[in-house]
Design an enzyme around this catalytic site. Structure first.
Site, PDB file in Angstrom:
ATOM      1  N   ASP A  21       4.500   3.295  -8.510  1.00  0.00           N
ATOM      2  CA  ASP A  21       5.058   3.368  -7.152  1.00  0.00           C
ATOM      3  C   ASP A  21       4.676   4.683  -6.476  1.00  0.00           C
ATOM      4  OD1 ASP A  21       6.473   2.562  -4.946  1.00  0.00           O
ATOM      5  OD2 ASP A  21       8.446   2.974  -5.784  1.00  0.00           O
ATOM      6  N   HIS A  38      -3.788   3.625  -2.424  1.00  0.00           N
ATOM      7  CA  HIS A  38      -4.033   2.604  -3.457  1.00  0.00           C
ATOM      8  C   HIS A  38      -5.350   2.895  -4.192  1.00  0.00           C
ATOM      9  CE1 HIS A  38      -0.590   0.512  -2.041  1.00  0.00           C
ATOM     10  NE2 HIS A  38      -1.127   0.061  -0.930  1.00  0.00           N
ATOM     11  N   TRP A  70       3.703  -9.836  -1.168  1.00  0.00           N
ATOM     12  CA  TRP A  70       3.041 -10.748  -0.217  1.00  0.00           C
ATOM     13  C   TRP A  70       3.593 -10.551   1.187  1.00  0.00           C
ATOM     14  CZ3 TRP A  70      -1.322 -12.610  -1.756  1.00  0.00           C
ATOM     15  CH2 TRP A  70      -1.511 -13.032  -3.071  1.00  0.00           C
ATOM     16  N   ARG A  72       3.952  -7.761   2.730  1.00  0.00           N
ATOM     17  CA  ARG A  72       3.383  -6.581   3.406  1.00  0.00           C
ATOM     18  C   ARG A  72       2.420  -7.028   4.520  1.00  0.00           C
ATOM     19  NH1 ARG A  72       2.732  -1.502  -0.698  1.00  0.00           N
ATOM     20  NH2 ARG A  72       4.840  -1.684  -1.506  1.00  0.00           N
ATOM     21  N   LEU A 132      -6.272  -2.147 -27.366  1.00  0.00           N
ATOM     22  CA  LEU A 132      -5.182  -2.095 -26.388  1.00  0.00           C
ATOM     23  C   LEU A 132      -5.220  -3.365 -25.552  1.00  0.00           C
ATOM     24  CD1 LEU A 132      -3.054  -0.481 -24.525  1.00  0.00           C
ATOM     25  CD2 LEU A 132      -5.041   0.225 -23.214  1.00  0.00           C
ATOM     26  N   SER A 197      13.280  -3.432  -9.579  1.00  0.00           N
ATOM     27  CA  SER A 197      12.480  -4.229  -8.642  1.00  0.00           C
ATOM     28  C   SER A 197      11.903  -5.514  -9.249  1.00  0.00           C
ATOM     29  CB  SER A 197      11.354  -3.372  -8.050  1.00  0.00           C
ATOM     30  OG  SER A 197      11.885  -2.270  -7.374  1.00  0.00           O
ATOM     31  N   GLU A 208      13.783   1.763 -23.173  1.00  0.00           N
ATOM     32  CA  GLU A 208      14.152   3.073 -22.620  1.00  0.00           C
ATOM     33  C   GLU A 208      13.533   3.216 -21.234  1.00  0.00           C
ATOM     34  OE1 GLU A 208      16.214   5.305 -23.905  1.00  0.00           O
ATOM     35  OE2 GLU A 208      16.531   4.055 -25.673  1.00  0.00           O
TER      36      GLU A 208
HETATM   37  C1  FPP Z   1       3.071   0.954  -5.020  1.00  0.00           C
HETATM   38  O1  FPP Z   1       2.861   1.922  -4.034  1.00  0.00           O
HETATM   39  C2  FPP Z   1       1.835   0.363  -5.468  1.00  0.00           C
HETATM   40  C3  FPP Z   1       1.449  -0.940  -5.259  1.00  0.00           C
HETATM   41  C4  FPP Z   1       2.219  -1.929  -4.516  1.00  0.00           C
HETATM   42  C5  FPP Z   1       0.191  -1.446  -5.742  1.00  0.00           C
HETATM   43  C6  FPP Z   1      -0.368  -0.814  -6.973  1.00  0.00           C
HETATM   44  C7  FPP Z   1      -1.806  -0.970  -6.928  1.00  0.00           C
HETATM   45  C8  FPP Z   1      -2.727  -0.123  -7.384  1.00  0.00           C
HETATM   46  C9  FPP Z   1      -2.442   1.094  -8.124  1.00  0.00           C
HETATM   47  C10 FPP Z   1      -4.160  -0.391  -7.114  1.00  0.00           C
HETATM   48  C11 FPP Z   1      -4.687  -1.719  -7.532  1.00  0.00           C
HETATM   49  C12 FPP Z   1      -4.471  -2.017  -8.957  1.00  0.00           C
HETATM   50  C13 FPP Z   1      -5.378  -2.346  -9.877  1.00  0.00           C
HETATM   51  C14 FPP Z   1      -4.870  -2.711 -11.220  1.00  0.00           C
HETATM   52  C15 FPP Z   1      -6.819  -2.343  -9.653  1.00  0.00           C
HETATM   53  P1  FPP Z   1       3.516   1.657  -2.620  1.00  0.00           P
HETATM   54  O2  FPP Z   1       2.471   1.077  -1.747  1.00  0.00           O
HETATM   55  O3  FPP Z   1       4.733   0.820  -2.780  1.00  0.00           O
HETATM   56  O4  FPP Z   1       3.890   3.115  -2.187  1.00  0.00           O
HETATM   57  P2  FPP Z   1       5.118   3.567  -1.261  1.00  0.00           P
HETATM   58  O5  FPP Z   1       6.374   3.113  -1.973  1.00  0.00           O
HETATM   59  O6  FPP Z   1       4.990   5.039  -1.236  1.00  0.00           O
HETATM   60  O7  FPP Z   1       4.922   2.917   0.047  1.00  0.00           O
END
Ligand code: FPP
Length: 241
Positions: A21, A38, A70, A72, A132, A197, A208
C-alpha cells in the site's frame, strides 16, 4: 548491525503475505502522478521477491489488485493492467532463472485476456520451480473467495458428492484459491494503514500482523528483515498457554 544479521534462519516464516500500500501517496510526495508510484512499486516487488528467495522463505503472496480496485478511475485500472503485462514480460525469465514459481490467486476470468495469457505463460514456464512460490493476488478479495468456495461446496452436496457432516476446516481450505499454499505466518502492510482490506481473511486466523509507516515503493530488503526480526521476537501461542 543490520536486521539481516539478527534473523534466525532456522525459524523463518514459511509464508509471508504483503498488502503493498501507499504507491499513490508516495508518488504525490514526489510531485509525480499515481502511475509513477505503481511503476516504482514494481521495483519493490522485485527487491522483496529476490530477498525472500535468497533468505529461504518458500512462499510469498502479494496483494497486487483487489476486487475493490476495479472501482478506481479507468485510466488507473488500465495502467495497472498494462504494468502487470509489461512487468511479467520483462521479469519472467529472471524469475525462472532464480527457480521461482509464479502463481495467482483471485478471479482470473475478470482480468483482460492479455493479462491472463501472460500470467498463464509465466505459470507454465515456472511450474516446476521449487525455491519460492510467488503468488500474485489479482482481482482478489477474501469475501469473493469464500463465497465462491461456499457455492462449490453447496453444488457438491447437491450432487451427493459431499455429506454436510464431512464439511470441516480442512475441506473448506481445499476450496479456496490458496488450497496449494500454507497459511501465512507473517502479514505485512505498508503505508501506515492498519486494516486487512478483505485479504486472506480465512488464512490469517493465527498470522502475526506487522504494520509499517513506509510506503510500498520505499519498502526495501532492510525493512523486510526488520519485519522478520520482529516476527521472530513475538510469542506465538495459537490460543494455547
Ligand atoms: C496500493 O497503492 C497498490 C496497488 C493498488 C497496486 C499494487 C501494484 C503494484 C505494486 C504494481 C503492479 C504489480 C505487479 C505484481 C507487477 P495505492 O495506489 O493504494 O496507494 P495510495 O493508498 O497511497 O493511494
Amino acid at each position: 548491525m543490520s536486521y539481516k544479521d539478527q534473523i534466525d534462519t532456522s525459524r523463518l516464516p514459511q509464508h509471508i503475505a504483503i498488502i503493498m500500500d501507499g504507491n499513490g501517496r508516495w508518488a504525490k510526495k514526489q510531485g509525480k502522478n499515481r502511475v509513477f508510484g505503481h511503476t516504482e512499486g514494481v521495483k519493490s516487488v522485485r527487491r522483496i521477491t529476490e530477498a525472500c528467495a535468497k533468505l529461504g522463505v518458500p512462499y510469498l503472496t502479494l496483494y497486487a489488485f483487489s476486487t475493490e480496485n476495479w472501482g478506481r478511475p479507468p485510466a488507473e485500472v488500465t495502467a495497472l493492467m498494462e504494468l502487470l503485462v509489461h512487468s511479467l514480460r520483462k521479469e519472467i525469465k529472471s524469475l525462472n532463472d532464480q527457480n521461482i514459481r509464479l502463481n495467482t490467486i483471485g478471479d482470473m476470468n475478470a482480468l483482460p485476456p492479455k493479462c491472463v495469457r501472460e500470467l498463464n505463460d509465466g505459470m507454465n514456464l515456472t511450474q516446476n520451480n521449487q525455491r519460492l512460490t510467488l503468488s500474485l493476488a489479482l482481482s482478489y478479495s477474501s469475501r469473493w473467495e469464500i463465497t465462491n468456495a461456499v457455492k462449490q461446496i453447496a453444488e457438491e452436496v447437491k450432487q451427493g458428492k459431499i455429506e454436510p457432516a464431512q464439511i470441516n476446516e480442512q475441506l473448506i481450505s481445499g476450496y479456496l484459491s490458496t488450497h496449494n499454499l500454507p497459511d501465512p505466518e507473517l502479514l505485512i502492510r505498508t503505508s501506515g494503514e492498519q486494516r486487512i482490506s478483505n485479504y486472506l481473511l480465512w488464512q490469517i486466523a493465527y498470522t502475526e500482523l506487522y504494520f509499517t509507516e513506509k510506503y510500498w515503493p520505499e519498502f526495501n530488503e532492510e525493512e523486510l528483515y526488520r519485519a522478520i526480526v520482529e516476527y521472530q521476537n513475538r510469542d506465538r501461542r495459537f490460543g494455547k498457554l
